[in-house]
Design an enzyme around this catalytic site. Structure first.
Site, short mmCIF file in Angstrom:
data_model
loop_
_atom_site.label_atom_id
_atom_site.label_comp_id
_atom_site.label_asym_id
_atom_site.label_seq_id
_atom_site.Cartn_x
_atom_site.Cartn_y
_atom_site.Cartn_z
N GLU A 81 0.86 -1.19 0.00
CA GLU A 81 0.00 0.00 0.00
C GLU A 81 0.89 1.23 0.00
O GLU A 81 1.67 1.45 0.94
CB GLU A 81 -0.93 0.03 1.21
CG GLU A 81 -1.86 1.24 1.18
CD GLU A 81 -2.88 1.29 2.31
OE1 GLU A 81 -3.56 2.32 2.42
OE2 GLU A 81 -2.98 0.30 3.06
N GLU A 106 4.64 5.05 3.82
CA GLU A 106 4.21 6.43 4.04
C GLU A 106 5.44 7.29 4.29
O GLU A 106 6.41 6.85 4.92
CB GLU A 106 3.26 6.50 5.24
CG GLU A 106 2.76 7.88 5.61
CD GLU A 106 2.07 8.58 4.45
OE1 GLU A 106 2.55 9.66 4.05
OE2 GLU A 106 1.07 8.05 3.92
N ASP A 161 -2.01 12.29 -3.58
CA ASP A 161 -2.08 13.75 -3.70
C ASP A 161 -2.40 14.12 -5.15
O ASP A 161 -1.67 13.73 -6.07
CB ASP A 161 -0.73 14.34 -3.30
CG ASP A 161 -0.82 15.84 -3.03
OD1 ASP A 161 -1.61 16.52 -3.73
OD2 ASP A 161 -0.11 16.34 -2.14
N TYR A 238 -11.62 11.10 5.85
CA TYR A 238 -11.31 11.91 4.67
C TYR A 238 -12.34 11.65 3.58
O TYR A 238 -12.83 12.59 2.95
CB TYR A 238 -9.91 11.54 4.17
CG TYR A 238 -9.54 12.20 2.85
CD1 TYR A 238 -8.99 13.47 2.83
CD2 TYR A 238 -9.77 11.56 1.64
CE1 TYR A 238 -8.67 14.09 1.64
CE2 TYR A 238 -9.44 12.17 0.43
CZ TYR A 238 -8.90 13.43 0.44
OH TYR A 238 -8.59 14.03 -0.74
#
Length: 257
Positions: A81, A106, A161, A238
């Protein structure tokens, strides 16, 4: 202080030669941020990161060679991921699919710390052996240097993004070269699952994915349910906010042919 601790990654013969610094560093797909961990998060980080975390790239030693079976203490289908954020979906999907191992990548330490704390709480409360390992760094570094061809059963990229300004579109993660690299890393029948709430980026993702000859788009519900990994995501905060303002969620699923 370094963040790698005692990670289950090692530099073998190929990695023993230090990687040269990038003379022309590629355009990154993330924004630079600074964040500070709470005392509790830092304590959990210090205790759990050595076993559950690794750096994608070390400034001194270059790229590690991940011994994935040793890190997870088993051999299982592997999912990557890219951009796990705070790990809400990562954790929920890992619990739902205990037969899979998940590499969650991340850039931002704060997000990884939140996921690490959630993993720690679940492990402490129930004795769960986490099937998640965390990598801090650029997802492209992981795809290029830490995983090999035909090693991944799935790749997930949720809400990357969008870099909405036209002059920044080159910073978007899901460009043709990246999708081709994802196809390289997937096993035959492996799954590439992407999601975005940005309409313009959704159009680009669809075109790029459909343009990769080794990927075939899947939309039939019966076929989706038969894939080797789940494509059913929990709704995050989100995503709920996006729905409130009327931003539709676009889901894309391809399989490696």
């Amino acid at each position: 202080m370094r963040d790698d601790g005692g990670m289950h990654a090692h530099c073998g013969p190929e990695a023993a030669e230090k990687q040269p610094a990038h003379p022309h560093r590629r355009v990154t797909s993330f924004r630079s941020r600074r964040s500070t961990l709470t005392d509790s998060q830092q304590a959990t980080w210090d205790r759990r990161w050595p076993a559950w975390g690794a750096l994608a790239r070390d400034d001194d030693d270059g790229y590690p060679q991940l011994d994935v079976p040793a890190w997870f203490h088993r051999t299982a289908p592997l999912v990557l991921e890219v951009g796990c954020g705070t790990g809400v979906s990562t954790l929920a999907m890992a619990h739902a699919e205990p037969e899979l191992d998940v590499l969650a990548v991340e850039v931002y330490k704060k997000g990884l710390a939140q996921l690490l704390c959630a993993m720690d709480r679940d492990a402490t409360a129930t004795g769960w052996e986490p099937n998640i390992r965390l990598i801090r760094g650029d997802g492209l570094d992981v795809l290029e240097h830490l995983v090999g061809d035909a090693t991944l059963t799935g790749v997930r990229v949720f809400f990357p993004d969008p870099w909405p300004k036209s002059r920044h579109h080159k910073r978007r993660l899901l460009q043709p070269a990246t999708v081709a690299l994802i196809a390289d890393r997937l096993v035959p029948g492996g799954v590439f699952h992407a999601a975005t709430d940005h309409a313009d980026y959704a159009e680009q993702i669809g075109e790029v994915g459909d343009g990769e000859p080794r990927l075939r788009r899947v939309s039939d519900p019966d076929e989706l349910d038969a894939l080797p990994i789940s494509v059913h995501r929990p709704t995050t905060k989100y995503e709920a906010k996006a729905a409130v303002v009327g931003s539709p969620i676009n889901e894309f699923v391809w399989v490696r042919v």
